[in-house]
Each structure stands twice: as structure tokens, then as C-alpha cells.
Design a protein around this motif. Structure first.
Motif, PDB file in Angstrom:
ATOM      1  N   ARG A  95       7.492  -5.531  -8.504  1.00  0.00           N
ATOM      2  CA  ARG A  95       8.869  -5.054  -8.429  1.00  0.00           C
ATOM      3  C   ARG A  95       8.909  -3.588  -8.024  1.00  0.00           C
ATOM      4  O   ARG A  95       9.721  -3.172  -7.197  1.00  0.00           O
ATOM      5  N   GLU A  96       8.027  -2.796  -8.620  1.00  0.00           N
ATOM      6  CA  GLU A  96       8.010  -1.358  -8.349  1.00  0.00           C
ATOM      7  C   GLU A  96       7.643  -1.070  -6.891  1.00  0.00           C
ATOM      8  O   GLU A  96       8.240  -0.204  -6.246  1.00  0.00           O
ATOM      9  N   LEU A  97       6.655  -1.796  -6.369  1.00  0.00           N
ATOM     10  CA  LEU A  97       6.266  -1.590  -4.975  1.00  0.00           C
ATOM     11  C   LEU A  97       7.379  -2.029  -4.036  1.00  0.00           C
ATOM     12  O   LEU A  97       7.691  -1.333  -3.059  1.00  0.00           O
ATOM     13  N   LEU A  98       7.992  -3.165  -4.323  1.00  0.00           N
ATOM     14  CA  LEU A  98       9.087  -3.647  -3.489  1.00  0.00           C
ATOM     15  C   LEU A  98      10.233  -2.643  -3.470  1.00  0.00           C
ATOM     16  O   LEU A  98      10.781  -2.313  -2.403  1.00  0.00           O
ATOM     17  N   LEU A 205      -1.202  -5.084  -7.756  1.00  0.00           N
ATOM     18  CA  LEU A 205      -0.229  -4.204  -7.102  1.00  0.00           C
ATOM     19  C   LEU A 205       0.194  -3.060  -8.008  1.00  0.00           C
ATOM     20  O   LEU A 205       0.905  -2.160  -7.570  1.00  0.00           O
ATOM     21  N   GLU A 206      -0.230  -3.107  -9.243  1.00  0.00           N
ATOM     22  CA  GLU A 206       0.174  -2.083 -10.205  1.00  0.00           C
ATOM     23  C   GLU A 206      -0.291  -0.709  -9.741  1.00  0.00           C
ATOM     24  O   GLU A 206      -1.458  -0.517  -9.394  1.00  0.00           O
ATOM     25  N   GLY A 207       0.632   0.236  -9.716  1.00  0.00           N
ATOM     26  CA  GLY A 207       0.319   1.604  -9.317  1.00  0.00           C
ATOM     27  C   GLY A 207       0.302   1.820  -7.814  1.00  0.00           C
ATOM     28  O   GLY A 207       0.124   2.959  -7.363  1.00  0.00           O
ATOM     29  N   VAL A 213       0.423   1.100   1.158  1.00  0.00           N
ATOM     30  CA  VAL A 213       0.586   0.015   2.123  1.00  0.00           C
ATOM     31  C   VAL A 213       0.484   0.560   3.545  1.00  0.00           C
ATOM     32  O   VAL A 213      -0.189  -0.019   4.410  1.00  0.00           O
ATOM     33  N   ALA A 214       1.129   1.693   3.781  1.00  0.00           N
ATOM     34  CA  ALA A 214       1.076   2.313   5.106  1.00  0.00           C
ATOM     35  C   ALA A 214      -0.353   2.703   5.465  1.00  0.00           C
ATOM     36  O   ALA A 214      -0.753   2.612   6.642  1.00  0.00           O
TER      37      ALA A 214
END
Length: 228
Positions: A95-98, A205-207, A213-214
């Protein structure tokens, strides 16, 4: 040559964005047993990331005397019922990354083999505008591991695969994303993704941030070593 800029991130749903694989497995066993068959954990794992029509045919081979569409509808109804009771079971950090990608102005698409009505249910339960495009199992011209769902998402977003990163948890999903030409991050959950072609593998995906991603995107399209 300057690598293309990251324009969009393409998300798998089951097992990547949300941890719904246990819900599917919980629906599968009683379905097979209702026709006098047996269903093992190993058989369930073999379906992770597979298109629902292909999965339904495997259930028919296991003795389920129902049509392909009826099997898909029954399983989807069961998983949606579980979701309505529990809410969205996001994978750690998803959720945080999204949200971070959205805040950074990067387009996002959901690319799932689940039916659209289930994908829309998950999206509607997210408490912010999460996706520009949804490509579901009943939208895809061919299912994963074919590249079609990811190529359709790129077309709908108005971007090229070289401008995207895909995030996947299963071998079938990874093969689909890699074949599309995207840079691909594997975040394994229930099955090994060794040998499926991920350009980067993250345990969680945490953190992780939009910048991470880039960095994978830049590394891949600059022909550098994958970012781990």
C-alpha cells in the motif's frame, strides 16, 4: 544511449499487491471435495499465477463436473466473500509503495488474471485512487504467461513497455511481464520464482519507494546488473 524514463508501474494483484492466495486455496479444496475428489497443497501451488480458465480445466481433470465459467464464478464468489469479511489484505509495504508512486506522478495499472468484478472490488476497497487502468482476466486477449495482459495495460496507459516496471510474485506472471518488454521485479510469496526471468528480486516491498523502483528500471534499461 539514455534509457527511457519510468512512466508507469504495472502491478499483479493476487500474491503481489494483496495476499489473497490463501483465499483461493481455501475455496479450491471444498470445490474439489464436493465432487468426491482430493486436492493437495502442491496442486494448489501449481495454479498460482495461472489464468482462471486454465485453472478451471485443471479442476475439471480433478473431477469437478462443472463448466469452466461456473467453476470460475464459484471460486470468485467465494474469494470475494472472504474479502468482504476481512478487507484488503495488502502485502507488507504494498500500500505504501503504491501510494508513493501515485504521489510521485507515476501512472499505475493493475494487471490480474482474476475476474474484473473481483479486481474492481479490491480496487474499490483501497482508500485512495490507486490505479489508472485495470486489466483483468476477462479483459486479456490471452492469459499470463503470454505477454498480452501487460501489453494491453501499456496500450491503455499510452506508454511503451520500455517505460514501465512490472511487479509480480509468480513464475507465470513474471514470464508474462518479461515477455512484454517491461523491467520486472519479482517479490516471491508462495512459490519459487527462480529461473522465471525477474530482473530484480526483492524479498518484500516493505520500505521500498518509488525511487527504488525507478532505480531498477534505469539499471535494466542501461544494461547494468540488476538492483537487488
Amino acid at each position: 544511449m539514455t534509457p527511457p524514463s519510468l512512466a508507469a508501474v504495472l502491478w499483479d494483484m493476487d500474491g503481489t499487491l494483496v495476499d489473497t492466495e490463501p483465499y483461493w486455496m481455501a475455496a479450491e479444496t471444498p470445490l474439489v471435495e464436493s465432487f468426491g475428489g482430493t486436492w493437495s497443497h502442491e496442486q494448489a501451488l501449481a495454479l498460482v499465477g495461472l489464468g482462471l480458465e486454465d485453472s478451471a480445466r485443471i479442476f475439471q481433470e480433478a473431477g469437478v463436473r462443472m463448466g469452466v465459467r461456473d467453476i470460475i464464478d464459484r471460486l470468485t464468489d467465494d474469494v470475494m466473500r472472504q474479502l468482504s469479511q476481512t478487507g484488503v489484505p495488502f502485502r507488507p509495504g504494498a500500500r505504501e509503495l503504491l501510494a508513493g508512486l501515485r504521489e510521485s506522478g507515476i501512472k499505475t495499472a493493475l494487471v490480474t488474471m482474476s475476474m474484473r468484478r473481483m479486481a474492481d472490488t479490491v480496487v474499490d476497497l483501497i482508500d485512495f485512487e490507486a490505479f489508472d487502468v485495470v486489466i483483468a482476466g476477462d479483459d486479456a486477449t490471452r492469459p499470463k504467461p503470454f505477454p498480452d495482459p501487460y501489453l494491453q495495460a501499456c496500450d491503455a496507459l499510452g506508454v511503451t513497455p520500455a517505460e514501465t516496471v512490472a511487479i509480480e510474485d509468480s513464475p507465470n506472471g513474471l514470464r508474462s511481464a518479461v515477455a512484454s518488454g517491461a523491467a520486472v521485479i519479482g517479490v516471491p510469496l508462495m512459490v519459487s520464482i527462480a529461473g522465471a526471468g525477474a530482473h530484480a528480486v526483492w524479498p518484500t516491498l516493505e520500505g521500498r519507494t518509488a525511487a527504488d523502483v525507478a532505480a531498477v528500471h534505469t539499471a535494466h534499461f542501461s544494461a547494468k546488473e540488476p538492483v537487488r
